[in-house]
Design a protein around this motif. Structure first.
Motif, mmCIF file in Angstrom:
data_model
loop_
_atom_site.group_PDB
_atom_site.id
_atom_site.type_symbol
_atom_site.label_atom_id
_atom_site.label_comp_id
_atom_site.label_asym_id
_atom_site.label_seq_id
_atom_site.Cartn_x
_atom_site.Cartn_y
_atom_site.Cartn_z
ATOM 1 N N ALA A 269 0.841 -1.202 0.000
ATOM 2 C CA ALA A 269 0.000 0.000 0.000
ATOM 3 C C ALA A 269 0.872 1.247 0.000
ATOM 4 N N PHE A 272 2.292 1.768 -3.508
ATOM 5 C CA PHE A 272 1.305 2.314 -4.441
ATOM 6 C C PHE A 272 1.009 3.775 -4.138
ATOM 7 N N ALA B 144 -4.731 2.903 -8.341
ATOM 8 C CA ALA B 144 -3.886 2.829 -7.149
ATOM 9 C C ALA B 144 -4.746 2.826 -5.893
ATOM 10 N N VAL B 147 -6.134 -0.605 -5.262
ATOM 11 C CA VAL B 147 -5.140 -1.536 -4.726
ATOM 12 C C VAL B 147 -4.819 -1.208 -3.274
ATOM 13 N N ILE B 148 -4.646 0.090 -2.986
ATOM 14 C CA ILE B 148 -4.286 0.481 -1.621
ATOM 15 C C ILE B 148 -5.368 0.035 -0.640
ATOM 16 N N VAL B 151 -5.204 -3.709 -0.213
ATOM 17 C CA VAL B 151 -4.064 -4.138 0.597
ATOM 18 C C VAL B 151 -4.319 -3.854 2.069
#
Lengths: 294, 359
Positions: A269, A272, B144, B147-148, B151
């Motif tokens: 994270a 990204f 992004a 995905v963040i 995660v």
């Protein structure tokens, strides 16, 4: 001291892998302005070819070149079938197209083979450890570093020395001018995808050698790495892609070694988030060197 | 010209109301007559439709394709779930939850409001820098975000259960909630699209520089659209969380993103009618295909063709991108097309000579 040396070796070998990944992604972006989200699936194709061939008892010396060849052909096919109809379209249309292709391929692996991870028989010597200057270097990592250097040199020679390589570098700056010089656009694009596919094939060998398994979504984390490395290094510059790959590897190994236990899971994270920062600070970073599309 | 100032409201309410009514009637009929399976399908359709409507609000008006809205769905789902799951389960399975949350159990409506407020706040925080990016850069930033969030939700095991399924949500979200919310959203999104703000945003989609030169506050408009669209996605997440027995972060990741994006683009991202059409068509297609997937299980010793639905959805998306990028529905909303057709017919019958560009 030894611990740090070990980590540096890890980072170098990982960096080589990420550099190759970023290159495979970047070489297509340079020329077409397309971020190929299905690039991870090219690596997965290579992995599954290895799974099938090695599982059937085909000798390594045949399976490895076959795997790279299939990945190369897959790249060419992908361009011809999936991306040519939308060539010249907006960046987002290209993104969506590659997303859709990625989904199709992932689900095809699911159907054709199995949703579960499949083990790939790797030769015994591949899991060995070599002692260099007192540091234990796994054979696989050593091979990765050697292969990476070889690929980078090969690519450099190709792009500097061969006619089509020079044409590709020119196309990254001004595709129209290249076509005005009498070089067919289709040829340049095909070569870009061929190189991208070849790199994917080589990467699949290295990855499968390290992990020993293939699974339908194995391309996804690889794509993320390729993408992050390429953006950090500056999409549009091949040297930047390589630099970004090594940078990402060092950041990852560094964070792995220094982050507290609880925060490790969020490592990706953080990375990204760095990508978003780069985009915000330098959105032209995405377009640097990419001035005109086909 | 005096009617212009509120004629857009009439047009929007007419068009949005038509679709909303069709939706309510159709969905209710199906849910009531089709038994529990159909009832469930109608709910899931409405939940997906909410996400697609959210996408239409932002992507359809600003032109920036968002890969990140499913992240807001996830945030809404987890927030609402964590507020409504029984304390006994939370204390056992989620040790790192703040005590206040772990020991309380809120009602569905209160939890929904809090979850949506949280989504709105996060959307505002994330959106403020994000709306500065256009085109591909913006799309990638939203990716992004997806995905963040994934995660973080997967890794924060002590609070969210990580990759393990989160369970124990009281099943409050009935089909009625889903249909009502979807219908109201259809109307609201259509009103937004036709409002001066929506119009300005759509102008910026065609030519950002020209729009700014005309005085359009592009970033502010994008931010408003972003937060509204995130709220819709968050609402969908809340409904989803209370509809299923258990969920995990993987349900709010790539597969759902491609499905909802495909629904929007196949239907036509510029119009609300298109968004609804795309959602309905692709949902029906995926349900039929899922039937095929299960039906082939065990045939000739093969496992089912699981993944077929996803492949077909992606293929349909590709075909639309190649052959009809504006989507199946096209440019004009449902009542706009009707008005144009009526106008054309009336002018033809008068047989006057009109310059063609006025039509």
């Amino acid at each position: 001291m030894k611990y740090y040396a070990q980590q540096v070796v890890n980072a170098l070998s990982l960096g080589g892998l990420y550099a190759l990944l970023a290159l495979g992604l970047g070489i297509v972006f340079n020329i077409l302005g397309l971020i190929n989200f299905a690039y991870g699936e090219l690596v997965a194709i290579g992995g599954y070819v290895l799974f099938v061939l090695l599982g059937a008892g085909v000798p390594l010396a045949v399976a490895l070149p076959a795997c790279v060849l299939v990945a190369l052909l897959a790249g060419l096919l992908m361009e011809r079938v999936a991306f040519r109809p939308v060539r010249g379209a907006s960046g987002v249309t290209l993104l969506l197209t590659s997303f859709a292709v990625s989904s199709i391929l992932q689900n095809s692996f699911l159907i054709a083979v199995s949703p579960r991870a499949q083990g790939v028989p790797t030769p015994d010597w591949a899991s060995g450890v070599v002692q260099i200057a007192g540091i234990g270097v796994p054979v696989v990592r050593l091979v990765t570093m050697v292969v990476t250097v070889g690929c980078l040199l090969g690519l450099l020679v190709f792009l500097r020395g061969s006619d089509i390589g020079i044409a590709m570098r020119a196309a990254a700056e001004d595709f129209t001018a290249v076509r005005l010089m009498g070089i067919k656009a289709n040829r340049v694009v095909a070569w870009a995808f061929a190189i991208s596919g070849t790199l994917a094939g080589i990467i699949s060998v290295l990855v499968v050698a390290q992990t020993g398994v293939v699974y339908p979504t194995m391309g996804v984390p690889l794509l993320f790495k390729a993408f992050i490395a390429a953006v950090m290094g500056g999409l549009g510059s091949l040297a930047g892609a390589v630099a970004g790959g090594f940078l990402l590897a060092f950041i990852e190994v560094g964070l792995q070694a220094t982050l507290p236990e609880g925060a490790l899971a969020f490592r990706d994270a953080f990375v990204f988030a760095v990508v978003v920062l780069v985009l915000l600070v330098k959105p032209e970073g995405l377009l640097a060197g990419k001035r005109e599309q086909a | 010209m005096s009617g212009r100032s509120n004629s857009w409201v009439r047009s929007a309410v007419l068009g949005g109301g038509t679709i909303a009514s069709l939706l309510v009637v159709g969905a209710t009929l199906l849910a009531v007559t089709g038994g529990p399976v159909m009832d469930r399908r109608v709910s899931l359709l409405c939940i997906n439709l909410l996400v697609v409507l959210g996408l239409q609000t932002f992507t359809g008006n600003s032109g920036i394709v968002s890969f990140g809205h499913v992240a807001f769905m996830a945030i809404g789902a987890y927030a609402s779930a964590l507020l409504t799951i029984a304390p006994s389960i939370k204390m056992a399975a989620l040790p790192d939850l703040p005590t206040l949350v772990a020991q309380s159990q809120l009602g569905f409506v209160v939890a929904m409001v809090i979850a949506i407020a949280l989504v709105a706040l996060i959307a505002l925080a994330v959106g403020t820098p994000l709306v500065r990016l256009s085109g591909s850069a913006g799309a990638i930033a939203t990716f992004a975000l997806l995905v963040i969030v994934n995660v973080v939700l997967s890794g924060w095991t002590g609070v969210t259960g990580g990759r393990r399924a989160l369970y124990g949500m009281p099943g409050h979200a009935s089909t009625t909630w889903a249909i009502v919310f979807a219908a109201v959203a259809v109307l609201g999104v259509r009103v937004f699209r036709d409002s001066p703000l929506g119009l300005q945003l759509r102008a910026s989609q065609d030519d950002e520089v020209a729009a700014e030169a005309m005085g359009v506050a592009v970033r502010r408009g994008r931010l408003i659209a972003w937060v509204l669209s995130a709220v819709l996605a968050g609402l969908a997440g809340v409904l989803f969380a209370h509809f299923v027995a258990a969920f995990s972060p993987q349900q709010f990741f790539l597969a759902e993103t491609i499905t909802t994006l495909a629904m929007l683009i196949v239907g036509g991202m510029r119009t609300v009618s298109g968004a609804v059409l795309g959602a309905v068509v692709l949902y029906i297609a995926s349900e039929v295909l899922r039937g095929v997937e299960s039906a082939t299980a065990g045939v000739a010793g093969l496992p089912g063709l699981f993944g077929l639905a996803q492949i077909v959805i992606a293929l349909v998306l590709l075909l639309v991108l190649y052959l009809r990028p504006q989507g199946l529905w096209g440019r004009w909303e449902i009542n706009e097309s009707a008005q144009r057709a009526l106008r054309r017919r009336s002018t033809n019958s008068l047989r006057t000579v009109r310059p063609s560009h006025l039509d």
